[in-house]
Scaffold this motif. Structure first.
Motif, PDB file in Angstrom:
ATOM      1  N   SER A  54      43.133  33.781  52.523  1.00  0.00           N
ATOM      2  CA  SER A  54      43.310  32.576  51.976  1.00  0.00           C
ATOM      3  C   SER A  54      42.243  32.316  50.676  1.00  0.00           C
ATOM      4  O   SER A  54      42.370  31.748  49.872  1.00  0.00           O
ATOM      5  N   ARG A  91      43.101  34.716  47.848  1.00  0.00           N
ATOM      6  CA  ARG A  91      44.405  33.999  47.136  1.00  0.00           C
ATOM      7  C   ARG A  91      43.744  32.939  46.320  1.00  0.00           C
ATOM      8  O   ARG A  91      44.017  32.741  45.109  1.00  0.00           O
ATOM      9  N   ASP A  92      42.720  32.215  46.579  1.00  0.00           N
ATOM     10  CA  ASP A  92      42.049  31.074  46.019  1.00  0.00           C
ATOM     11  C   ASP A  92      41.352  31.689  44.829  1.00  0.00           C
ATOM     12  O   ASP A  92      41.394  31.156  43.557  1.00  0.00           O
ATOM     13  N   ALA A 114      41.890  34.645  43.491  1.00  0.00           N
ATOM     14  CA  ALA A 114      42.693  35.151  42.495  1.00  0.00           C
ATOM     15  C   ALA A 114      43.388  34.037  41.629  1.00  0.00           C
ATOM     16  O   ALA A 114      43.628  34.372  40.450  1.00  0.00           O
ATOM     17  N   GLU A 115      43.956  32.989  42.330  1.00  0.00           N
ATOM     18  CA  GLU A 115      44.512  31.909  41.682  1.00  0.00           C
ATOM     19  C   GLU A 115      43.482  31.346  40.387  1.00  0.00           C
ATOM     20  O   GLU A 115      44.158  31.150  39.269  1.00  0.00           O
ATOM     21  N   ARG A 116      42.410  31.266  40.684  1.00  0.00           N
ATOM     22  CA  ARG A 116      41.239  30.582  39.759  1.00  0.00           C
ATOM     23  C   ARG A 116      41.089  31.495  38.680  1.00  0.00           C
ATOM     24  O   ARG A 116      41.016  31.013  37.635  1.00  0.00           O
ATOM     25  N   GLU A 124      43.226  33.914  37.368  1.00  0.00           N
ATOM     26  CA  GLU A 124      44.541  33.714  36.826  1.00  0.00           C
ATOM     27  C   GLU A 124      44.594  32.246  35.964  1.00  0.00           C
ATOM     28  O   GLU A 124      44.934  32.685  34.499  1.00  0.00           O
ATOM     29  N   ARG A 125      44.029  31.193  36.263  1.00  0.00           N
ATOM     30  CA  ARG A 125      43.916  29.920  35.608  1.00  0.00           C
ATOM     31  C   ARG A 125      43.300  30.121  34.438  1.00  0.00           C
ATOM     32  O   ARG A 125      43.297  29.528  33.298  1.00  0.00           O
ATOM     33  N   ASN A 139      42.656  32.911  32.931  1.00  0.00           N
ATOM     34  CA  ASN A 139      43.070  33.954  32.128  1.00  0.00           C
ATOM     35  C   ASN A 139      42.023  35.330  32.119  1.00  0.00           C
ATOM     36  O   ASN A 139      41.854  35.828  30.991  1.00  0.00           O
ATOM     37  N   LEU A 157      40.124  39.026  38.245  1.00  0.00           N
ATOM     38  CA  LEU A 157      39.587  38.798  39.310  1.00  0.00           C
ATOM     39  C   LEU A 157      38.082  39.175  39.543  1.00  0.00           C
ATOM     40  O   LEU A 157      37.126  38.359  39.631  1.00  0.00           O
TER      41      LEU A 157
END
Length: 137
Positions: free
Chosen positions: A98, A101-102, A104-106, A108-109, A111, A114
């Motif tokens: 989890s 995932r958090d 990686a999402e951050r 991506e946001r 740009n 990771l």
């Protein structure tokens, strides 16, 4: 009492400047009041504070020169910089899925990769000026 550097014999002044060009480790820590504490890790007692990171690091150069002059005047040993040749710059950190995932999402946001995002977060938390990242192309 430690003399100002310009009043030292040439041999001491030259050794101080030689040591100043070496890559000694330092800490830069933000104090609760917003000022910054800086220290040379290899030199016990070599520390200072400043209102900004830049000021603290500038003052740390002065503290380092004074520390070195005192040690040389007293004919005391001066440690060499910490040897980081055994450090590759890579390490593995195990985190829960989890959190992965958090993170990686951050990234991506933002740009960025990771790796770049985690590197920037670590640098910011260590007080490093290397806290900037390049955008993904």
């Amino acid at each position: 009492m430690t003399l100002p550097l310009h009043e030292h014999p040439a041999s001491i002044a030259m050794e101080v400047e030689r040591r100043m060009r070496m890559r000694y480790s330092h800490n830069l820590i933000r104090n609760e009041d917003g000022s910054y504490f800086a220290q040379i890790i290899e030199f016990p007692g070599c520390m200072t504070e400043g209102d900004t990171p830049a000021q603290a690091l500038e003052m740390l150069d002065d503290a380092m020169r004074t520390w070195l002059c005192g040690r040389l005047e007293d004919r005391l040993d001066i440690p060499d910089p910490a040897n980081d040749e055994a450090l590759s710059g890579k390490f593995i950190v195990r985190v829960p899925k989890s959190m992965h995932r958090d993170l990686a999402e951050r990234a991506e946001r933002e740009n960025v990769s990771l790796n770049a995002w985690v590197n920037a977060v670590l640098a910011r938390n260590l007080g490093s000026s290397a806290a900037s990242v390049s955008r993904k192309k």
